[in-house]
Design an enzyme around this catalytic site. Sequence first.
Site, PDB file in Angstrom:
ATOM      1  N   HIS A 123      -5.991  -8.578  -0.940  1.00 16.35           N
ATOM      2  CA  HIS A 123      -6.956  -8.325  -2.027  1.00 16.35           C
ATOM      3  C   HIS A 123      -8.148  -9.282  -1.962  1.00 16.35           C
ATOM      4  CE1 HIS A 123      -4.747  -5.205  -4.240  1.00 16.35           C
ATOM      5  NE2 HIS A 123      -3.664  -5.811  -3.781  1.00 16.35           N
ATOM      6  N   THR A 124      -8.411  -9.763  -0.773  1.00 15.65           N
ATOM      7  CA  THR A 124      -9.585 -10.621  -0.585  1.00 15.65           C
ATOM      8  C   THR A 124     -10.740  -9.816   0.024  1.00 15.65           C
ATOM      9  OG1 THR A 124      -8.501 -11.249   1.469  1.00 15.65           O
ATOM     10  CG2 THR A 124      -8.447 -12.867  -0.312  1.00 15.65           C
TER      11      THR A 124
ATOM     12  N   SER B  63      -3.545   5.969   6.171  1.00 21.08           N
ATOM     13  CA  SER B  63      -4.777   6.664   5.782  1.00 21.08           C
ATOM     14  C   SER B  63      -5.975   6.159   6.593  1.00 21.08           C
ATOM     15  CB  SER B  63      -5.038   6.553   4.274  1.00 21.08           C
ATOM     16  OG  SER B  63      -5.189   5.222   3.894  1.00 21.08           O
TER      17      SER B  63
ATOM     18  N   ASP C  30      -8.515  -2.465   6.305  1.00 23.79           N
ATOM     19  CA  ASP C  30      -7.634  -1.512   6.991  1.00 23.79           C
ATOM     20  C   ASP C  30      -8.389  -0.784   8.096  1.00 23.79           C
ATOM     21  OD1 ASP C  30      -6.063  -2.333   4.936  1.00 23.79           O
ATOM     22  OD2 ASP C  30      -6.009  -0.403   3.899  1.00 23.79           O
TER      23      ASP C  30
ATOM     24  N   SER D 182      -1.266   1.404   6.287  1.00 24.31           N
ATOM     25  CA  SER D 182      -2.568   2.069   6.419  1.00 24.31           C
ATOM     26  C   SER D 182      -2.578   3.301   7.303  1.00 24.31           C
ATOM     27  CB  SER D 182      -3.609   1.084   6.931  1.00 24.31           C
ATOM     28  OG  SER D 182      -3.847   0.173   5.938  1.00 24.31           O
TER      29      SER D 182
ATOM     30  N   GLY E   1       3.748   5.522   3.008  1.00 26.74           N
ATOM     31  CA  GLY E   1       3.913   4.652   1.836  1.00 26.74           C
ATOM     32  C   GLY E   1       4.341   3.236   2.174  1.00 26.74           C
ATOM     33  N   ALA E   2       4.319   2.902   3.462  1.00 25.48           N
ATOM     34  CA  ALA E   2       4.792   1.572   3.858  1.00 25.48           C
ATOM     35  C   ALA E   2       3.710   0.509   3.709  1.00 25.48           C
ATOM     36  CB  ALA E   2       5.283   1.603   5.300  1.00 25.48           C
TER      37      ALA E   2
END
Length: 382
Positions: free
Chosen positions: A36-37, A129, A173, A127, A123-124
């Site tokens: 979250h940086t 996506s 990501d 990434s 869901g791991a």
Amino acid sequence: MNKKLIKEVKRSFKSQFKTDSLIVFSPGRINLIGEHTDYNDGFAFPAAINKGIALAISKSDSNVSKACALNKNEIYEFNTENIKALEDGGWRNYVLGVVAELQMLGKHVGNFNSVFAGNIPGGAGMSSSAALENSFAYGLNELFELGLSKHEMILVSQKAEHNFAGVKCGIMDQYASMFGIKNSALLLDCRTVESQPYKIDFKDYKLMLINSNVKHDLSESAYNNRREVCEKVSELLQIDALRDASKEELDGIIGDISVVDYQKALYVINENNRVQQFSEAIKKDDIEALGDLLYQSHEGLRKNYKVSCDELDFLVDRAKENPHVIGSRMMGGGFGGCTISLVKKNEFKKFKKEVSKKFRAAFEKDCSVYSVKLSQGTQVVK
Ligand code: GLA
């Protein structure tokens, strides 16, 4: 394993469309530290892995485009004009998003046929996506000679995620998936979007990923909410992003923000510093310091940033109890997905067995344990 995946999409493409195709492989990613940086213009330490998405793609003469998700056995036919995000579109929105964002850059994307398949556990938090977005951005760029640089492609992928999947993600990501380097992790400066590769060798230790196999519903809205908090605090501090803040400066506005917002901003400031400390510890081969930073990171994500969950905390707590695990934390956006841990090589199997058994007893479901290799980023496969 990827050879098999690549063969599968190639074969399926040929049998459906009767022509050869361009093959692109785009990997998922892990993140050593710096969570979250990225959307705070800070630092992160990701690496591309040996699991990802294989895409077979070629131009089509028809007036529709086709995308086939082999794992799901689903085909989607669409028109490249007037593209809009679908409600509950799932994987389709990533494909549409990339096409639309390329068009936003004034690029002409013709019709195409495509088949893709992946081996990143869903869901791991590795990434899948970003891997999917990058595979299409890269494939379409090659196919239609759009002339985009890799940096431009990852921005297309990121915007697809923002505008078509509704997640206001940072750049980590997409960057890691596109720019990954074999056996290396990338110390990524998310402001300049440049990185320094670090050869990774944890000596007697190796990375273990444990997938909690849960993905709690609130993850997307909570993610966007965290980003909003960070932006609000930055605005109050009159800085561009929390990367520019120190604890002392944050303390200066303590009376103007809520306790929970203060904790979140403080987490970001501390985590950003931890990434720097982590890179120093790698240079010194100081494995203990690395492990300690992982535990500290988890503590911050759990107590201050509040993006962990019971299953992830449980896994990190079990790691802490085991003297052969030197560090562990949740990885990625949070609310489910994996933990990443540094485990003594010769104790790997034992810990895997032990933690799996305890997890099952506690949650009545299985966790999954993986080891990964750090690998090259998005590429055309000959
Ligand atoms: C998700 C986002 C990334 C990053 C991480 C948290 O994976 O896509 O941009 O913010 O969460 O570090």
